[in-house]
Structure formats: C-alpha cells, structure tokens
Design a protein around this motif. Structure first.
Motif, short mmCIF file in Angstrom:
data_model
loop_
_atom_site.label_atom_id
_atom_site.label_comp_id
_atom_site.label_asym_id
_atom_site.label_seq_id
_atom_site.Cartn_x
_atom_site.Cartn_y
_atom_site.Cartn_z
N LEU A 1 43.40 -55.03 15.66
CA LEU A 1 43.04 -55.64 14.37
C LEU A 1 43.91 -55.09 13.24
CD1 LEU A 1 39.16 -55.62 14.81
CD2 LEU A 1 40.64 -57.65 14.75
N GLU A 2 44.24 -53.81 13.33
CA GLU A 2 45.09 -53.18 12.31
C GLU A 2 46.44 -53.89 12.23
OE1 GLU A 2 45.76 -51.47 9.27
OE2 GLU A 2 44.06 -50.47 10.23
N ASN A 3 46.94 -54.31 13.38
CA ASN A 3 48.28 -54.91 13.45
C ASN A 3 48.24 -56.43 13.52
OD1 ASN A 3 49.76 -52.43 13.46
ND2 ASN A 3 48.96 -52.07 15.51
N ALA A 4 47.17 -57.05 13.03
CA ALA A 4 47.01 -58.50 13.12
C ALA A 4 46.82 -59.10 11.74
CB ALA A 4 45.81 -58.82 14.03
N PRO A 5 47.92 -59.32 11.01
CA PRO A 5 47.81 -59.72 9.60
C PRO A 5 47.14 -61.07 9.36
CG PRO A 5 50.10 -59.79 10.35
CD PRO A 5 49.32 -59.13 11.43
N PHE A 6 47.07 -61.92 10.38
CA PHE A 6 46.47 -63.25 10.21
C PHE A 6 44.99 -63.26 10.64
CE2 PHE A 6 46.49 -68.02 11.14
CZ PHE A 6 46.65 -68.38 9.81
N VAL A 7 44.47 -62.11 11.05
CA VAL A 7 43.08 -62.03 11.54
C VAL A 7 42.20 -61.39 10.48
CG1 VAL A 7 41.56 -61.09 13.32
CG2 VAL A 7 43.85 -61.90 13.94
N THR A 8 41.21 -62.15 10.01
CA THR A 8 40.19 -61.59 9.11
C THR A 8 38.88 -62.33 9.33
OG1 THR A 8 39.78 -60.82 6.85
CG2 THR A 8 40.63 -63.07 7.07
N GLY A 9 37.78 -61.61 9.13
CA GLY A 9 36.47 -62.19 9.38
C GLY A 9 36.13 -62.28 10.86
N GLU A 10 36.91 -61.58 11.69
CA GLU A 10 36.73 -61.64 13.15
C GLU A 10 35.71 -60.61 13.63
OE1 GLU A 10 37.20 -62.36 17.28
OE2 GLU A 10 37.37 -63.56 15.45
N ILE A 11 34.83 -61.03 14.54
CA ILE A 11 33.93 -60.12 15.24
C ILE A 11 34.48 -60.02 16.66
CG2 ILE A 11 31.54 -59.57 15.83
CD1 ILE A 11 32.05 -60.10 12.78
N LEU A 12 35.19 -58.95 16.95
CA LEU A 12 35.87 -58.81 18.24
C LEU A 12 34.94 -58.11 19.23
CD1 LEU A 12 38.40 -59.03 19.97
CD2 LEU A 12 39.32 -57.02 18.80
N HIS A 13 34.46 -58.87 20.21
CA HIS A 13 33.52 -58.31 21.20
C HIS A 13 34.27 -57.57 22.29
CE1 HIS A 13 31.05 -61.42 19.26
NE2 HIS A 13 30.07 -60.56 19.48
N VAL A 14 33.93 -56.32 22.45
CA VAL A 14 34.53 -55.47 23.49
C VAL A 14 33.34 -54.91 24.26
CG1 VAL A 14 36.12 -53.56 23.97
CG2 VAL A 14 36.43 -54.97 21.93
N ASP A 15 32.80 -55.75 25.14
CA ASP A 15 31.43 -55.48 25.61
C ASP A 15 31.20 -55.85 27.07
OD1 ASP A 15 31.42 -58.23 25.59
OD2 ASP A 15 29.87 -58.44 24.06
N GLY A 16 32.28 -55.94 27.86
CA GLY A 16 32.10 -56.24 29.27
C GLY A 16 31.37 -57.53 29.54
N GLY A 17 31.46 -58.47 28.60
CA GLY A 17 30.86 -59.80 28.79
C GLY A 17 29.46 -59.98 28.24
N MET A 18 28.86 -58.92 27.65
CA MET A 18 27.49 -59.02 27.16
C MET A 18 27.24 -60.19 26.22
SD MET A 18 26.52 -55.07 26.36
CE MET A 18 24.73 -55.09 26.21
N SER A 19 28.20 -60.42 25.31
CA SER A 19 27.98 -61.46 24.30
C SER A 19 28.10 -62.87 24.90
CB SER A 19 28.97 -61.29 23.14
OG SER A 19 30.29 -61.37 23.62
N ALA A 20 28.71 -62.95 26.09
CA ALA A 20 28.86 -64.28 26.72
C ALA A 20 27.60 -64.69 27.47
CB ALA A 20 30.05 -64.25 27.69
N GLY A 21 26.87 -63.72 28.00
CA GLY A 21 25.65 -64.06 28.73
C GLY A 21 25.33 -63.05 29.80
N HIS A 22 24.30 -63.36 30.59
CA HIS A 22 23.90 -62.46 31.68
C HIS A 22 23.63 -63.27 32.94
CE1 HIS A 22 23.58 -58.72 29.42
NE2 HIS A 22 23.17 -59.44 28.40
#
Length: 237
Positions: free
Chosen positions: A216-237
C-alpha cells in the motif's frame, strides 16, 4: 539525502508482533521511524525514535507527533497498528472492557490521525494505514467479538471516509484487514483452534501483514482500500 528529505513513518503498537515488524520494514525502505507503545524501550539507532505512552491518552498522541516533527521535521506515513482484542459474549463485557478497547482502538486512532493529517496537509501529502480485522466483514459464531466489530468496524468505515475527504489533497488512506496472525498476542495452545477459523487452515505470519502495508505504501493509485490478508476469511467459510 538531507534529514529533511528523508521520509518519516509513525507506527503505533510498535514494541512487538506486527508493529515491530513494521518498524523494521520501514527502516529498510529508508524511512526514519517514530515507534510508540506503552512498553517500548529506547533503541540505539539514530533513524528510530521510540516514544513510550498509552495511545488511549490523547496526550500521548500530542507527544508522538511533536517528537516526530522536532526530531525529523515531517510525517509521511502513519500506521495505526495498536489494537486491543477482547473476545467475550456480548453480555459479559464490563465497563472496563469497553473503556479499554474503545480507548486504544478509537480514541487513540482519532487524535493521532488528526494531528498527523494536519502535518501532512502542511507538507502537501502523506499516507495513513489502519490495521483492522476480518471479523468486521465476517462475524464468526465461534469468536464473539462485538467490541472488535464496533471499534475496528468504525476504523474500516473511517478509512473510506478519510480517503475520500482528502483524495484531492495528496493524502491516501488505506486499511489492512488481517485474519489471525501468529504473534505473542495468541498463546501457543490456541493456535490450532485459531488456524481452523481460516479457510486455508493456518495462521497468518507477521510478514504477511507487513508485506501488505508495504504494498500500500508503494501504490500511489490505491486509496480507500480495505486489503484483506486473512486466509480467505472475508470470502466465506
């Protein structure tokens, strides 16, 4: 590179786990780092300034920002990493639980971010990253966590709101939404249960979250992003 040209990152909850990993990562990126937590100790490194204090106390925020400006002259990135997680049935939460969790997760975020944004506006830009939790998007009956949802959910909404408010003024605001990460916060005997909460069947590592923040630090065009790093939790179970 003069000291005034060096970029500066402020990191909360910086003494262990993800926070300590972020201090190392930003130093590797060439940033000066202001690291704060209740228990943080001084380090023998001219590029890292440690400021002890309870982030739930707005006076700590004032001290951290003042120290950053005095020592390094600017603030380019703020990572709101400090967080408290108390999992209890809703009716078991005490007034103390409520005060403790809202103090760190909301009050701490609020004042520090206000002060950082003020400085970033004066400089012409900056970047804020909030660390939330995937339970915000996907409640799990096995982990009753209303206080996490209330506070980190607020942080997630605030991420989008701030990103839009400052989109034309050079300040980006993003969030990383972790699953459960292998840190000192989680006792070894709970790891099996916690691993099972993730569709991939294992815990995340500190490096997974650090790498996401660096992206995210190196992504100048990315803002307002919720970056899920969660082993798939946010996608479902």
């Amino acid at each position: 590179m003069g000291i005034q040209d060096q970029k500066v990152a402020v990191i909360t909850g910086a003494s262990q786990g993800i926070g300590a990993g972020l201090v190392t990562a930003y130093a590797k990126l060439g940033y000066a780092v202001v690291a704060t937590s209740r228990t943080i100790a001084p380090v023998d490194d001219t590029g890292i300034l440690t400021v002890p204090g309870d982030i739930a106390d707005p006076a700590t925020a004032e001290r951290v920002i003042a120290a950053a400006i005095e020592r390094f002259g600017r603030i380019d990135t703020l990572v709101n990493n400090a967080g408290i997680f108390v999992a209890k049935p809703f009716t078991d939460y005490t007034a103390e639980d409520y005060a403790k969790v809202t103090g760190v997760n909301l009050t701490g975020f609020f004042r520090l971010t206000q002060l950082a944004v003020g400085q970033m506006l004066a400089q012409g830009g900056g970047h804020i990253v909030n660390i939330t939790t995937s339970l915000v998007d996907n409640a799990d009956a096995r982990v009753p966590s209303v206080l996490a949802s209330l506070t980190k959910g607020g942080l997630q909404s605030a991420t989008k709101s701030l990103a839009i408010e400052y989109a034309t003024r050079g300040i980006r605001v993003n969030a990383v939404s972790p699953g459960t990460i292998r840190t000192p916060m989680h006792a070894e005997e709970t790891h099996g249960f916690l691993a099972g909460l993730h569709p991939v069947g294992r815990l995340g590592e500190i490096s997974d979250i650090v790498d996401a923040v660096v992206y995210l630090e190196n992504a100048p065009f990315v803002t307002g992003e919720i970056l899920h790093v969660d082993g798939g939790m946010s996608a479902g179970h």
